[in-house]
Design a protein around this motif. Structure first.
Motif, PDB file in Angstrom:
ATOM      1  N   PHE A 156       3.175   5.828  -5.947  1.00 49.90           N
ATOM      2  CA  PHE A 156       2.774   4.934  -7.030  1.00 49.90           C
ATOM      3  C   PHE A 156       3.179   5.508  -8.385  1.00 49.90           C
ATOM      4  CE2 PHE A 156      -0.292   3.472 -10.209  1.00 49.90           C
ATOM      5  CZ  PHE A 156      -0.128   2.105 -10.086  1.00 49.90           C
ATOM      6  N   GLU A 157       2.927   6.796  -8.575  1.00 49.58           N
ATOM      7  CA  GLU A 157       3.309   7.446  -9.836  1.00 49.58           C
ATOM      8  C   GLU A 157       4.822   7.397 -10.028  1.00 49.58           C
ATOM      9  OE1 GLU A 157       1.302   8.399 -12.225  1.00 49.58           O
ATOM     10  OE2 GLU A 157      -0.443   7.859 -11.018  1.00 49.58           O
ATOM     11  N   SER A 197       1.277   5.593  -1.291  1.00 48.35           N
ATOM     12  CA  SER A 197       0.517   6.797  -1.632  1.00 48.35           C
ATOM     13  C   SER A 197       0.452   6.937  -3.148  1.00 48.35           C
ATOM     14  CB  SER A 197       1.178   8.030  -1.013  1.00 48.35           C
ATOM     15  OG  SER A 197       2.423   8.268  -1.652  1.00 48.35           O
ATOM     16  N   GLU A 198      -0.446   7.781  -3.595  1.00 48.46           N
ATOM     17  CA  GLU A 198      -0.609   7.982  -5.031  1.00 48.46           C
ATOM     18  C   GLU A 198       0.663   8.553  -5.660  1.00 48.46           C
ATOM     19  OE1 GLU A 198      -3.661  10.192  -8.109  1.00 48.46           O
ATOM     20  OE2 GLU A 198      -4.271   9.883  -6.039  1.00 48.46           O
ATOM     21  N   ASP A 199       1.338   9.480  -4.937  1.00 46.32           N
ATOM     22  CA  ASP A 199       2.586  10.062  -5.451  1.00 46.32           C
ATOM     23  C   ASP A 199       3.672   8.991  -5.581  1.00 46.32           C
ATOM     24  OD1 ASP A 199       1.377  12.535  -5.540  1.00 46.32           O
ATOM     25  OD2 ASP A 199       2.143  13.156  -3.569  1.00 46.32           O
ATOM     26  N   ARG A 237       0.874  -1.167   0.000  1.00 41.18           N
ATOM     27  CA  ARG A 237       0.000   0.000   0.000  1.00 41.18           C
ATOM     28  C   ARG A 237       0.913   1.219   0.000  1.00 41.18           C
ATOM     29  NH1 ARG A 237      -5.249   0.518   0.767  1.00 41.18           N
ATOM     30  NH2 ARG A 237      -5.422  -1.597   1.512  1.00 41.18           N
TER      31      ARG A 237
END
Length: 137
Positions: free
Chosen positions: A17-18, A13-15, A11
């Motif tokens: 992941f990017e 964060s979106e940042d 899991r």
């Protein structure tokens, strides 16, 4: 027992992941391969992995050495590996479907006791029609 692969969930964060997706695209590998590389590195170094800024890393590196170490792997090898992973997933799904079908057939077989005809019942029906009955044995 043989060496079995296990699934690990991350899991992030979106940042993050990017950023990981950018790393995967830069290396021309799948995102799952980035995670596998991370886990393999973590296991190989007994959990002693430390994040170091690039500037500090360059000063620590020995001449002619690059980090992270790079190994050239043909794209065909990577594609074949990914194809085999997809095929394995498909076969697992087919196996699960087959197991469900076998269980369904077993349930039907267990539930079909009403369709069982006992020989004694046939003898009783014949006796009612005034037909001679025969006994074997």
């Amino acid at each position: 027992m043989g060496n079995k692969n296990k699934t690990i969930s991350f899991r992030v964060s979106e940042d993050a992941f990017e950023a990981l997706r950018d790393i995967a695209e830069e290396r021309d590998i799948s995102l799952s391969a980035v995670f596998r590389d991370y886990v393999d590195t973590l296991v190989a170094h007994d959990g002693q992995v430390r994040a170091v800024p690039e500037a500090e890393l360059e000063s620590m590196a020995e001449p002619g050495e690059s980090f992270p170490p790079r190994v050239e792997v043909p794209k065909s090898f990577i594609r074949e590996h990914e194809r085999l992973e997809l095929e394995a997933d498909h076969l697992r799904e087919q196996l699960e479907e087959h197991k469900r079908y076998v269980n369904h057939l077993r349930e039907q077989l267990d539930g079909d006791e009403e369709d069982v005809i006992h020989l004694e019942d046939l003898d009783d029906e014949r006796g009612e029609r005034d037909e001679p009955s025969f006994r074997l044995g």
